[in-house]
Motif scaffolding. Structure first.
Motif, PDB file in Angstrom:
ATOM      1  N   ILE A  99      -7.390  -3.697  -0.509  1.00  0.00           N
ATOM      2  CA  ILE A  99      -6.900  -2.427   0.012  1.00  0.00           C
ATOM      3  C   ILE A  99      -6.069  -2.597   1.276  1.00  0.00           C
ATOM      4  CG2 ILE A  99      -7.564  -0.157   0.877  1.00  0.00           C
ATOM      5  CD1 ILE A  99      -8.100  -0.536  -2.084  1.00  0.00           C
ATOM      6  N   ASP A 100      -6.496  -3.463   2.192  1.00  0.00           N
ATOM      7  CA  ASP A 100      -5.835  -3.613   3.486  1.00  0.00           C
ATOM      8  C   ASP A 100      -4.607  -4.502   3.364  1.00  0.00           C
ATOM      9  OD1 ASP A 100      -6.261  -3.308   6.618  1.00  0.00           O
ATOM     10  OD2 ASP A 100      -5.675  -5.385   6.232  1.00  0.00           O
ATOM     11  N   ILE A 101      -3.486  -4.049   3.941  1.00  0.00           N
ATOM     12  CA  ILE A 101      -2.233  -4.786   3.800  1.00  0.00           C
ATOM     13  C   ILE A 101      -2.305  -6.160   4.453  1.00  0.00           C
ATOM     14  CG2 ILE A 101      -1.213  -3.718   5.861  1.00  0.00           C
ATOM     15  CD1 ILE A 101       0.675  -4.666   2.630  1.00  0.00           C
ATOM     16  N   TYR A 102      -2.976  -6.258   5.601  1.00  0.00           N
ATOM     17  CA  TYR A 102      -3.077  -7.554   6.273  1.00  0.00           C
ATOM     18  C   TYR A 102      -3.970  -8.509   5.480  1.00  0.00           C
ATOM     19  CZ  TYR A 102      -0.692  -5.467  10.235  1.00  0.00           C
ATOM     20  OH  TYR A 102       0.253  -4.864  11.038  1.00  0.00           O
ATOM     21  N   ASP A 103      -5.003  -7.973   4.850  1.00  0.00           N
ATOM     22  CA  ASP A 103      -5.847  -8.807   3.997  1.00  0.00           C
ATOM     23  C   ASP A 103      -5.063  -9.306   2.789  1.00  0.00           C
ATOM     24  OD1 ASP A 103      -7.972  -8.436   5.699  1.00  0.00           O
ATOM     25  OD2 ASP A 103      -8.917  -6.860   4.497  1.00  0.00           O
ATOM     26  N   GLN A 104      -4.127  -8.498   2.311  1.00  0.00           N
ATOM     27  CA  GLN A 104      -3.284  -8.954   1.200  1.00  0.00           C
ATOM     28  C   GLN A 104      -2.463 -10.175   1.612  1.00  0.00           C
ATOM     29  OE1 GLN A 104      -0.869  -5.811  -0.458  1.00  0.00           O
ATOM     30  NE2 GLN A 104      -2.624  -4.481  -0.875  1.00  0.00           N
ATOM     31  N   VAL A 126       0.855  -1.194   0.000  1.00  0.00           N
ATOM     32  CA  VAL A 126       0.000   0.000   0.000  1.00  0.00           C
ATOM     33  C   VAL A 126       0.887   1.240   0.000  1.00  0.00           C
ATOM     34  CG1 VAL A 126      -1.763   1.286   1.259  1.00  0.00           C
ATOM     35  CG2 VAL A 126      -1.818  -1.219   1.257  1.00  0.00           C
ATOM     36  N   ASP A 148      -3.433   2.988  -5.030  1.00  0.00           N
ATOM     37  CA  ASP A 148      -4.726   2.522  -4.537  1.00  0.00           C
ATOM     38  C   ASP A 148      -5.720   2.281  -5.665  1.00  0.00           C
ATOM     39  OD1 ASP A 148      -4.459   5.413  -4.739  1.00  0.00           O
ATOM     40  OD2 ASP A 148      -6.532   5.506  -4.040  1.00  0.00           O
TER      41      ASP A 148
END
Length: 533
Positions: free
Chosen positions: A339-344, A326, A333
Protein backbone atom coordinates in the motif's frame (compact mmCIF):
# COMPACT_ATOMS: atom_id res chain seq x y z
CA UNK A 1 42.83 -15.53 -5.96
CA UNK A 2 43.52 -11.97 -4.77
CA UNK A 3 41.07 -9.21 -5.67
CA UNK A 4 42.98 -7.36 -8.37
CA UNK A 5 40.30 -5.53 -10.33
CA UNK A 6 37.19 -3.50 -9.56
CA UNK A 7 35.13 -6.12 -11.39
CA UNK A 8 36.25 -8.83 -8.97
CA UNK A 9 35.51 -6.59 -6.01
CA UNK A 10 32.02 -5.84 -7.31
CA UNK A 11 31.31 -9.55 -7.77
CA UNK A 12 32.61 -10.34 -4.32
CA UNK A 13 30.42 -7.67 -2.73
CA UNK A 14 27.36 -8.83 -4.66
CA UNK A 15 27.99 -12.40 -3.48
CA UNK A 16 27.72 -11.08 0.07
CA UNK A 17 24.51 -9.18 -0.64
CA UNK A 18 25.97 -5.66 -0.85
CA UNK A 19 26.20 -2.97 -3.49
CA UNK A 20 28.77 -0.20 -3.30
CA UNK A 21 29.55 3.31 -4.45
CA UNK A 22 32.03 3.46 -7.31
CA UNK A 23 34.47 5.41 -5.15
CA UNK A 24 34.24 2.72 -2.47
CA UNK A 25 35.21 0.05 -5.00
CA UNK A 26 38.11 2.21 -6.22
CA UNK A 27 39.41 2.66 -2.66
CA UNK A 28 39.31 -1.08 -1.99
CA UNK A 29 41.05 -1.88 -5.28
CA UNK A 30 43.75 0.71 -4.59
CA UNK A 31 44.59 -0.56 -1.10
CA UNK A 32 47.74 -2.56 -0.41
CA UNK A 33 45.80 -5.78 0.17
CA UNK A 34 42.39 -5.54 -1.57
CA UNK A 35 41.26 -8.97 -0.30
CA UNK A 36 42.09 -8.07 3.29
CA UNK A 37 40.45 -4.67 2.97
CA UNK A 38 37.29 -6.15 1.49
CA UNK A 39 36.95 -8.68 4.28
CA UNK A 40 37.47 -5.99 6.93
CA UNK A 41 34.91 -3.72 5.27
CA UNK A 42 32.30 -6.50 5.14
CA UNK A 43 33.07 -7.56 8.71
CA UNK A 44 32.66 -4.05 10.09
CA UNK A 45 29.65 -2.90 8.08
CA UNK A 46 26.45 -2.48 10.17
CA UNK A 47 23.99 -5.37 9.98
CA UNK A 48 21.27 -3.22 8.44
CA UNK A 49 23.54 -1.67 5.80
CA UNK A 50 22.97 -2.61 2.17
CA UNK A 51 25.39 -0.23 0.51
CA UNK A 52 29.13 0.14 1.06
CA UNK A 53 30.08 3.83 1.01
CA UNK A 54 33.44 5.47 0.38
CA UNK A 55 33.30 6.96 3.87
CA UNK A 56 32.98 3.50 5.39
CA UNK A 57 35.97 2.19 3.41
CA UNK A 58 38.09 5.16 4.49
CA UNK A 59 37.15 4.49 8.10
CA UNK A 60 38.27 0.87 7.77
CA UNK A 61 41.53 1.84 6.04
CA UNK A 62 42.28 4.34 8.79
CA UNK A 63 41.71 1.80 11.56
CA UNK A 64 44.23 -0.72 12.86
CA UNK A 65 44.73 -3.88 10.75
CA UNK A 66 43.14 -7.13 11.82
CA UNK A 67 45.29 -9.56 13.80
CA UNK A 68 45.14 -12.35 11.26
CA UNK A 69 44.93 -10.91 7.77
CA UNK A 70 45.43 -14.30 6.16
CA UNK A 71 41.88 -15.20 7.04
CA UNK A 72 40.66 -12.34 4.93
CA UNK A 73 42.11 -13.63 1.66
CA UNK A 74 39.41 -14.22 -0.91
CA UNK A 75 39.63 -17.34 -3.05
CA UNK A 76 38.36 -17.58 -6.60
CA UNK A 77 35.62 -19.94 -5.47
CA UNK A 78 34.39 -17.45 -2.87
CA UNK A 79 34.72 -14.61 -5.33
CA UNK A 80 32.51 -16.35 -7.86
CA UNK A 81 29.83 -17.56 -5.45
CA UNK A 82 26.43 -15.91 -5.78
CA UNK A 83 24.27 -14.83 -2.88
CA UNK A 84 21.36 -16.90 -1.65
CA UNK A 85 19.01 -14.43 -3.28
CA UNK A 86 20.72 -15.01 -6.63
CA UNK A 87 20.62 -18.78 -6.22
CA UNK A 88 16.85 -18.89 -5.86
CA UNK A 89 15.33 -20.26 -9.05
CA UNK A 90 11.68 -19.32 -9.18
CA UNK A 91 9.05 -21.50 -10.74
CA UNK A 92 6.60 -20.37 -13.36
CA UNK A 93 4.82 -21.77 -16.37
CA UNK A 94 6.10 -21.07 -19.84
CA UNK A 95 3.84 -18.65 -21.62
CA UNK A 96 3.05 -18.42 -25.30
CA UNK A 97 5.24 -16.59 -27.78
CA UNK A 98 4.72 -12.83 -28.03
CA UNK A 99 2.96 -11.35 -31.05
CA UNK A 100 5.24 -11.42 -34.07
CA UNK A 101 6.09 -7.97 -35.41
CA UNK A 102 5.91 -7.52 -39.19
CA UNK A 103 9.28 -5.79 -38.87
CA UNK A 104 10.91 -8.62 -36.94
CA UNK A 105 13.09 -9.77 -39.81
CA UNK A 106 14.30 -6.26 -40.58
CA UNK A 107 15.31 -5.79 -36.97
CA UNK A 108 17.33 -9.01 -36.95
CA UNK A 109 15.44 -10.24 -33.89
CA UNK A 110 14.13 -13.50 -32.51
CA UNK A 111 12.41 -14.75 -29.38
CA UNK A 112 14.20 -17.24 -27.15
CA UNK A 113 13.42 -19.17 -24.00
CA UNK A 114 15.55 -18.20 -21.02
CA UNK A 115 18.16 -20.51 -19.53
CA UNK A 116 18.45 -20.86 -15.77
CA UNK A 117 21.87 -21.01 -14.04
CA UNK A 118 21.48 -24.72 -13.36
CA UNK A 119 21.20 -25.41 -17.09
CA UNK A 120 24.64 -24.03 -17.93
CA UNK A 121 26.46 -27.05 -16.49
CA UNK A 122 28.01 -25.25 -13.53
CA UNK A 123 31.45 -24.97 -15.18
CA UNK A 124 31.30 -21.29 -16.09
CA UNK A 125 33.78 -19.29 -13.96
CA UNK A 126 31.43 -16.33 -13.55
CA UNK A 127 31.00 -12.83 -14.93
CA UNK A 128 34.21 -10.91 -15.37
CA UNK A 129 33.56 -7.83 -17.53
CA UNK A 130 36.33 -5.36 -18.26
CA UNK A 131 34.86 -2.21 -16.75
CA UNK A 132 37.50 -0.04 -18.40
CA UNK A 133 35.93 -0.71 -21.82
CA UNK A 134 32.60 0.77 -20.85
CA UNK A 135 31.35 4.26 -21.57
CA UNK A 136 28.04 5.78 -20.57
CA UNK A 137 26.90 9.36 -21.07
CA UNK A 138 23.57 11.07 -20.46
CA UNK A 139 22.16 14.00 -22.47
CA UNK A 140 18.93 15.96 -22.18
CA UNK A 141 18.58 15.21 -18.45
CA UNK A 142 16.51 18.07 -17.04
CA UNK A 143 16.54 16.84 -13.43
CA UNK A 144 17.08 19.89 -11.23
CA UNK A 145 16.73 22.21 -14.24
CA UNK A 146 12.96 22.81 -14.19
CA UNK A 147 12.09 26.50 -14.43
CA UNK A 148 8.44 26.43 -15.42
CA UNK A 149 5.91 28.15 -13.17
CA UNK A 150 2.81 27.62 -15.31
CA UNK A 151 2.62 31.26 -16.36
CA UNK A 152 1.55 32.19 -19.90
CA UNK A 153 5.09 33.26 -20.82
CA UNK A 154 6.36 29.76 -19.99
CA UNK A 155 4.04 28.23 -22.58
CA UNK A 156 5.14 30.79 -25.15
CA UNK A 157 8.79 29.94 -24.51
CA UNK A 158 8.40 26.19 -24.84
CA UNK A 159 6.40 26.40 -28.09
CA UNK A 160 8.76 28.98 -29.54
CA UNK A 161 11.70 26.69 -28.72
CA UNK A 162 9.86 23.74 -30.26
CA UNK A 163 9.25 25.69 -33.44
CA UNK A 164 12.83 26.93 -33.71
CA UNK A 165 14.33 23.45 -33.24
CA UNK A 166 12.00 21.59 -35.57
CA UNK A 167 11.85 24.28 -38.25
CA UNK A 168 15.65 24.09 -38.57
CA UNK A 169 15.25 20.44 -39.57
CA UNK A 170 12.84 21.44 -42.33
CA UNK A 171 14.51 24.56 -43.74
CA UNK A 172 16.77 22.52 -45.98
CA UNK A 173 13.72 21.13 -47.78
CA UNK A 174 11.63 24.25 -48.31
CA UNK A 175 12.26 27.95 -48.90
CA UNK A 176 10.28 29.07 -45.88
CA UNK A 177 8.51 32.41 -45.76
CA UNK A 178 6.81 33.65 -42.57
CA UNK A 179 3.03 33.48 -42.43
CA UNK A 180 2.82 37.27 -42.24
CA UNK A 181 4.90 37.66 -45.40
CA UNK A 182 2.79 35.09 -47.28
CA UNK A 183 -0.38 36.97 -46.37
CA UNK A 184 1.03 39.98 -48.29
CA UNK A 185 1.85 37.99 -51.47
CA UNK A 186 -0.19 38.09 -54.68
CA UNK A 187 -2.63 35.40 -55.76
CA UNK A 188 -1.24 32.58 -57.88
CA UNK A 189 2.29 32.81 -56.44
CA UNK A 190 4.13 29.77 -55.14
CA UNK A 191 4.76 29.75 -51.40
CA UNK A 192 6.39 27.52 -48.81
CA UNK A 193 5.65 27.61 -45.11
CA UNK A 194 6.86 25.90 -41.93
CA UNK A 195 4.51 25.95 -38.96
CA UNK A 196 2.96 24.17 -36.00
CA UNK A 197 -0.38 22.52 -36.69
CA UNK A 198 -2.94 24.81 -35.07
CA UNK A 199 -6.06 23.16 -36.49
CA UNK A 200 -7.09 20.38 -38.89
CA UNK A 201 -10.62 20.02 -40.19
CA UNK A 202 -12.42 18.67 -43.23
CA UNK A 203 -14.50 20.82 -45.55
CA UNK A 204 -17.99 20.01 -46.78
CA UNK A 205 -16.39 18.68 -49.97
CA UNK A 206 -14.12 16.32 -48.06
CA UNK A 207 -10.92 18.30 -48.50
CA UNK A 208 -8.58 19.02 -45.58
CA UNK A 209 -8.02 22.50 -44.19
CA UNK A 210 -4.86 22.80 -42.09
CA UNK A 211 -4.07 25.97 -40.19
CA UNK A 212 -0.34 26.43 -39.62
CA UNK A 213 1.18 28.85 -37.12
CA UNK A 214 4.68 30.28 -36.96
CA UNK A 215 6.15 33.08 -34.87
CA UNK A 216 4.49 35.76 -37.05
CA UNK A 217 0.93 34.46 -37.32
CA UNK A 218 -1.28 31.76 -38.87
CA UNK A 219 -2.13 30.81 -42.45
CA UNK A 220 -4.73 28.35 -43.87
CA UNK A 221 -3.53 25.54 -46.13
CA UNK A 222 -5.84 23.29 -48.18
CA UNK A 223 -5.04 19.68 -49.09
CA UNK A 224 -7.35 18.38 -51.81
CA UNK A 225 -8.85 14.96 -51.06
CA UNK A 226 -7.73 13.49 -54.40
CA UNK A 227 -4.06 14.34 -53.90
CA UNK A 228 -1.55 11.63 -52.93
CA UNK A 229 -0.55 13.64 -49.88
CA UNK A 230 -4.11 13.50 -48.48
CA UNK A 231 -3.23 10.26 -46.70
CA UNK A 232 -0.49 12.09 -44.79
CA UNK A 233 -3.10 14.37 -43.23
CA UNK A 234 -4.41 11.35 -41.33
CA UNK A 235 -1.06 11.22 -39.55
CA UNK A 236 -1.15 14.79 -38.28
CA UNK A 237 -1.34 15.62 -34.59
CA UNK A 238 -2.06 19.01 -33.14
CA UNK A 239 1.01 21.16 -32.36
CA UNK A 240 3.47 19.14 -34.42
CA UNK A 241 5.72 20.95 -36.88
CA UNK A 242 5.43 20.41 -40.64
CA UNK A 243 6.38 22.15 -43.87
CA UNK A 244 4.15 22.67 -46.91
CA UNK A 245 4.72 23.80 -50.46
CA UNK A 246 2.00 25.01 -52.79
CA UNK A 247 0.29 27.79 -54.73
CA UNK A 248 -1.76 30.67 -53.36
CA UNK A 249 -5.40 30.99 -54.39
CA UNK A 250 -6.50 33.83 -56.63
CA UNK A 251 -7.25 36.08 -53.68
CA UNK A 252 -4.10 34.88 -51.87
CA UNK A 253 -6.25 33.89 -48.88
CA UNK A 254 -5.36 30.21 -48.86
CA UNK A 255 -2.45 27.99 -49.88
CA UNK A 256 -3.25 24.97 -52.07
CA UNK A 257 -0.77 22.34 -50.88
CA UNK A 258 1.23 20.33 -53.40
CA UNK A 259 3.64 18.65 -50.95
CA UNK A 260 3.90 18.13 -47.21
CA UNK A 261 7.03 17.35 -45.19
CA UNK A 262 7.73 16.08 -41.66
CA UNK A 263 11.00 16.74 -39.78
CA UNK A 264 11.56 12.96 -39.92
CA UNK A 265 14.61 10.75 -39.65
CA UNK A 266 16.73 10.99 -42.81
CA UNK A 267 16.34 7.88 -44.94
CA UNK A 268 20.11 7.64 -45.20
CA UNK A 269 20.61 7.60 -41.43
CA UNK A 270 23.56 5.39 -40.51
CA UNK A 271 23.33 4.27 -36.88
CA UNK A 272 26.29 4.15 -34.54
CA UNK A 273 27.49 0.81 -33.20
CA UNK A 274 29.83 -0.28 -30.42
CA UNK A 275 33.41 -1.33 -31.18
CA UNK A 276 33.06 -4.61 -29.31
CA UNK A 277 30.43 -7.27 -28.70
CA UNK A 278 28.42 -5.95 -25.76
CA UNK A 279 24.71 -6.12 -25.00
CA UNK A 280 22.03 -4.06 -23.27
CA UNK A 281 18.82 -5.36 -21.71
CA UNK A 282 15.86 -3.05 -22.35
CA UNK A 283 12.94 -3.42 -19.94
CA UNK A 284 10.17 -1.28 -18.46
CA UNK A 285 7.01 -1.34 -16.35
CA UNK A 286 8.14 -3.57 -13.49
CA UNK A 287 5.21 -2.45 -11.28
CA UNK A 288 6.47 -3.75 -7.95
CA UNK A 289 3.71 -3.33 -5.36
CA UNK A 290 0.97 -4.66 -7.62
CA UNK A 291 -0.68 -7.95 -6.78
CA UNK A 292 0.03 -8.85 -10.39
CA UNK A 293 3.78 -8.15 -10.23
CA UNK A 294 5.44 -11.24 -11.73
CA UNK A 295 8.08 -11.95 -9.10
CA UNK A 296 8.83 -15.43 -10.43
CA UNK A 297 9.52 -14.09 -13.92
CA UNK A 298 11.71 -11.33 -12.48
CA UNK A 299 13.73 -13.87 -10.49
CA UNK A 300 14.19 -15.97 -13.63
CA UNK A 301 15.44 -12.87 -15.45
CA UNK A 302 17.82 -11.94 -12.63
CA UNK A 303 19.12 -15.53 -12.45
CA UNK A 304 19.64 -15.63 -16.21
CA UNK A 305 21.76 -12.48 -16.05
CA UNK A 306 24.21 -14.46 -13.90
CA UNK A 307 24.62 -17.20 -16.54
CA UNK A 308 27.25 -17.58 -19.24
CA UNK A 309 24.59 -16.93 -21.85
CA UNK A 310 24.21 -13.40 -20.50
CA UNK A 311 27.89 -12.61 -19.94
CA UNK A 312 27.86 -9.87 -22.58
CA UNK A 313 24.87 -8.07 -21.03
CA UNK A 314 26.61 -5.17 -19.31
CA UNK A 315 23.86 -2.54 -19.39
CA UNK A 316 20.31 -2.58 -18.03
CA UNK A 317 17.93 0.21 -19.14
CA UNK A 318 14.59 0.54 -17.33
CA UNK A 319 12.10 2.85 -19.06
CA UNK A 320 9.86 3.80 -16.16
CA UNK A 321 7.14 2.50 -13.82
CA UNK A 322 9.43 0.77 -11.38
CA UNK A 323 6.49 0.52 -8.97
CA UNK A 324 2.71 0.30 -9.22
CA UNK A 325 2.19 3.60 -7.44
CA UNK A 326 -0.85 4.76 -5.49
CA UNK A 327 -4.03 6.39 -6.79
CA UNK A 328 -3.05 6.15 -10.44
CA UNK A 329 -6.42 4.76 -11.59
CA UNK A 330 -9.83 4.16 -9.96
CA UNK A 331 -9.93 1.55 -7.18
CA UNK A 332 -6.23 0.80 -7.61
CA UNK A 333 -5.91 0.16 -3.87
CA UNK A 334 -7.90 -3.05 -4.32
CA UNK A 335 -5.14 -4.42 -6.58
CA UNK A 336 -2.14 -3.41 -4.45
CA UNK A 337 0.06 -5.91 -2.66
CA UNK A 338 2.02 -3.04 -1.03
CA UNK A 339 0.00 0.00 0.00
CA UNK A 340 2.73 2.51 0.94
CA UNK A 341 4.58 4.10 -1.97
CA UNK A 342 7.92 4.16 -0.15
CA UNK A 343 7.54 0.49 0.76
CA UNK A 344 6.96 -0.22 -2.92
CA UNK A 345 10.30 1.38 -3.79
CA UNK A 346 12.01 -0.52 -0.96
CA UNK A 347 10.67 -3.75 -2.44
CA UNK A 348 11.77 -2.74 -5.95
CA UNK A 349 15.27 -2.09 -4.63
CA UNK A 350 15.37 -5.56 -3.10
CA UNK A 351 14.46 -7.08 -6.46
CA UNK A 352 17.06 -4.94 -8.23
CA UNK A 353 19.76 -6.33 -5.94
CA UNK A 354 19.24 -9.75 -7.53
CA UNK A 355 20.78 -8.68 -10.86
CA UNK A 356 24.58 -8.74 -11.23
CA UNK A 357 26.29 -5.95 -9.32
CA UNK A 358 28.59 -5.11 -12.24
CA UNK A 359 25.70 -4.01 -14.49
CA UNK A 360 25.48 -0.37 -15.48
CA UNK A 361 21.85 0.54 -14.77
CA UNK A 362 19.93 3.54 -16.13
CA UNK A 363 16.39 4.34 -14.99
CA UNK A 364 13.83 6.96 -15.99
CA UNK A 365 10.45 7.57 -14.29
CA UNK A 366 7.02 6.75 -15.67
CA UNK A 367 3.45 7.80 -14.98
CA UNK A 368 3.09 5.33 -12.05
CA UNK A 369 6.23 6.62 -10.34
CA UNK A 370 6.36 9.19 -7.55
CA UNK A 371 7.29 12.19 -9.67
CA UNK A 372 5.22 14.84 -11.42
CA UNK A 373 3.00 13.50 -14.19
CA UNK A 374 3.71 16.39 -16.57
CA UNK A 375 6.47 15.74 -19.10
CA UNK A 376 9.36 16.13 -19.12
CA UNK A 377 9.52 14.29 -15.81
CA UNK A 378 12.57 15.02 -13.64
CA UNK A 379 14.39 12.11 -12.03
CA UNK A 380 13.42 10.98 -8.55
CA UNK A 381 14.02 13.06 -5.43
CA UNK A 382 16.88 12.37 -3.01
CA UNK A 383 14.78 10.19 -0.70
CA UNK A 384 13.75 7.83 -3.48
CA UNK A 385 17.25 7.84 -4.97
CA UNK A 386 18.63 6.69 -1.64
CA UNK A 387 16.05 3.90 -1.47
CA UNK A 388 16.86 2.79 -5.03
CA UNK A 389 20.63 2.94 -4.59
CA UNK A 390 21.22 -0.77 -5.25
CA UNK A 391 24.10 -1.13 -7.70
CA UNK A 392 24.42 2.65 -7.94
CA UNK A 393 22.04 3.22 -10.89
CA UNK A 394 21.97 6.33 -13.04
CA UNK A 395 18.55 7.91 -12.41
CA UNK A 396 17.67 10.53 -15.03
CA UNK A 397 14.66 12.36 -16.42
CA UNK A 398 11.99 11.15 -18.82
CA UNK A 399 12.92 11.43 -21.66
CA UNK A 400 16.71 11.20 -21.81
CA UNK A 401 19.33 10.32 -24.41
CA UNK A 402 21.68 7.62 -23.11
CA UNK A 403 24.87 6.93 -25.04
CA UNK A 404 26.35 3.48 -24.46
CA UNK A 405 29.76 3.01 -26.09
CA UNK A 406 28.81 5.39 -28.89
CA UNK A 407 25.25 4.07 -29.41
CA UNK A 408 22.57 6.71 -28.80
CA UNK A 409 19.50 5.32 -27.05
CA UNK A 410 16.50 7.58 -26.55
CA UNK A 411 14.63 6.44 -23.43
CA UNK A 412 11.04 7.63 -23.12
CA UNK A 413 8.38 6.06 -20.92
CA UNK A 414 5.74 6.43 -23.63
CA UNK A 415 2.55 8.03 -22.27
CA UNK A 416 2.04 9.86 -25.58
CA UNK A 417 1.70 6.51 -27.36
CA UNK A 418 -1.85 6.34 -25.99
CA UNK A 419 -2.60 9.60 -27.76
CA UNK A 420 -0.95 8.57 -31.02
CA UNK A 421 -2.89 5.29 -31.05
CA UNK A 422 -6.17 7.05 -30.24
CA UNK A 423 -5.80 9.78 -32.87
CA UNK A 424 -4.34 7.91 -35.85
CA UNK A 425 -5.85 5.17 -38.04
CA UNK A 426 -5.30 1.59 -36.84
CA UNK A 427 -2.94 0.78 -39.71
CA UNK A 428 -0.71 3.66 -38.61
CA UNK A 429 -0.65 2.92 -34.87
CA UNK A 430 -2.13 0.27 -32.59
CA UNK A 431 -1.54 -1.39 -29.23
CA UNK A 432 -0.83 -4.71 -30.97
CA UNK A 433 2.04 -3.08 -32.86
CA UNK A 434 3.29 -0.31 -30.55
CA UNK A 435 6.49 0.16 -32.54
CA UNK A 436 4.42 1.65 -35.38
CA UNK A 437 3.20 4.38 -33.03
CA UNK A 438 6.85 4.95 -32.18
CA UNK A 439 7.59 5.36 -35.90
CA UNK A 440 5.16 8.28 -35.90
CA UNK A 441 7.05 10.00 -33.08
CA UNK A 442 10.32 9.48 -34.96
CA UNK A 443 8.75 10.99 -38.07
CA UNK A 444 7.61 14.01 -36.05
CA UNK A 445 10.96 14.18 -34.18
CA UNK A 446 9.07 14.79 -30.95
CA UNK A 447 8.09 12.31 -28.23
CA UNK A 448 4.84 14.08 -27.25
CA UNK A 449 3.78 16.64 -29.86
CA UNK A 450 0.12 17.14 -28.93
CA UNK A 451 -0.59 19.61 -26.14
CA UNK A 452 -3.82 19.69 -24.15
CA UNK A 453 -4.73 16.03 -24.66
CA UNK A 454 -4.15 12.98 -22.48
CA UNK A 455 -0.42 13.62 -22.20
CA UNK A 456 0.34 16.29 -19.63
CA UNK A 457 3.11 18.64 -20.70
CA UNK A 458 5.03 21.00 -18.43
CA UNK A 459 6.07 24.41 -19.80
CA UNK A 460 9.82 25.00 -19.59
CA UNK A 461 12.19 27.50 -21.16
CA UNK A 462 13.07 24.87 -23.72
CA UNK A 463 11.28 21.87 -25.16
CA UNK A 464 13.09 18.82 -23.79
CA UNK A 465 10.75 16.53 -25.77
CA UNK A 466 12.18 17.41 -29.20
CA UNK A 467 14.40 14.72 -30.76
CA UNK A 468 17.26 17.04 -31.58
CA UNK A 469 19.57 14.14 -32.43
CA UNK A 470 18.46 11.03 -34.29
CA UNK A 471 18.68 8.08 -31.89
CA UNK A 472 20.12 4.75 -32.93
CA UNK A 473 17.66 2.99 -30.62
CA UNK A 474 14.29 4.33 -29.42
CA UNK A 475 13.18 2.55 -26.21
CA UNK A 476 9.71 2.98 -24.70
CA UNK A 477 7.28 1.16 -22.41
CA UNK A 478 3.96 2.22 -20.85
CA UNK A 479 1.52 0.34 -23.09
CA UNK A 480 2.55 -3.10 -21.71
CA UNK A 481 2.86 -4.52 -25.22
CA UNK A 482 5.92 -5.99 -26.88
CA UNK A 483 6.84 -4.66 -30.29
CA UNK A 484 9.95 -3.84 -32.26
CA UNK A 485 11.12 -2.94 -35.73
CA UNK A 486 13.33 -0.55 -37.68
CA UNK A 487 12.33 2.84 -39.03
CA UNK A 488 14.90 4.45 -41.33
CA UNK A 489 17.54 2.29 -39.58
CA UNK A 490 16.45 3.36 -36.07
CA UNK A 491 15.62 0.34 -33.91
CA UNK A 492 12.30 1.04 -32.13
CA UNK A 493 11.59 -1.18 -29.12
CA UNK A 494 8.61 -1.25 -26.80
CA UNK A 495 9.63 -3.71 -24.12
CA UNK A 496 6.41 -5.03 -22.59
CA UNK A 497 6.05 -5.32 -18.81
CA UNK A 498 6.51 -7.45 -15.67
CA UNK A 499 2.90 -7.34 -14.55
CA UNK A 500 0.18 -9.81 -15.49
CA UNK A 501 -3.26 -8.56 -16.45
CA UNK A 502 -4.99 -6.51 -13.77
CA UNK A 503 -8.74 -6.14 -13.33
CA UNK A 504 -8.44 -2.58 -14.58
CA UNK A 505 -6.66 -3.77 -17.73
CA UNK A 506 -9.40 -6.32 -18.29
CA UNK A 507 -11.98 -3.54 -18.07
CA UNK A 508 -10.23 -1.59 -20.85
CA UNK A 509 -9.35 -4.68 -22.91
CA UNK A 510 -5.57 -4.58 -22.44
CA UNK A 511 -3.88 -7.97 -22.74
CA UNK A 512 -0.27 -7.32 -21.61
CA UNK A 513 2.91 -8.96 -22.91
CA UNK A 514 4.58 -9.83 -19.61
CA UNK A 515 7.96 -11.21 -18.61
CA UNK A 516 9.98 -10.38 -21.73
CA UNK A 517 13.44 -8.82 -21.92
CA UNK A 518 14.68 -7.48 -25.28
CA UNK A 519 18.47 -7.93 -25.49
CA UNK A 520 20.24 -5.68 -28.01
CA UNK A 521 23.69 -6.32 -29.44
CA UNK A 522 25.22 -2.84 -29.40
CA UNK A 523 27.79 -3.79 -32.02
CA UNK A 524 25.21 -4.79 -34.64
CA UNK A 525 21.89 -3.43 -33.30
CA UNK A 526 20.36 -6.86 -33.79
CA UNK A 527 18.03 -8.00 -31.05
CA UNK A 528 16.87 -11.13 -29.25
CA UNK A 529 13.79 -11.20 -27.04
CA UNK A 530 14.08 -13.43 -23.97
CA UNK A 531 10.95 -14.63 -22.24
CA UNK A 532 10.85 -15.49 -18.57
CA UNK A 533 7.19 -16.29 -17.98
Amino acid sequence: MPLETPARIVRALVSRGYNAEREAVTLIAGSDEPGVTLARVVESVPDDALRITAAHVREVLASAPVSDPSTAETSSTDDERTSSAHRKTAGGDTGSDPPVSPATSTAGSDVSQSTSPSETGGSWPGRNPDLSLRSLAIANDMTGESTGTGEYDDFVKVFRDRYEKLSKMLRGRVNHRPAKAISNMSGGEEAELIGLVNDVRSTKSGHWLIELEDTTGTFPCLVMKDRDIADAVNELLMDECIAVQGTLSGDAGILFVDSLHFPDVPRGHRPNTADRHVQAALISDVHVGSQEFMEDAWNEFANWLHTEEAEHVEYLLIAGDMVEGVGVYPNQDEELDIIDIYDQYEAFSEHLKKVPGDLEIVMIPGNHDAVRLAEPQPGFDDNLREIMSAHDPRIVSNPAMVTLEGVNILMYHGVSLDEVIAELPAEKASYDEPHKAMYQLLKKRHVAPQFGGHTRLAPEEQDYLVMREVPDIFHTGHVHKLGWGKYHNVLAVNSGCWQSQTDFQKSVNIDPDSGYAPIVDLDTLSMTVRKFS
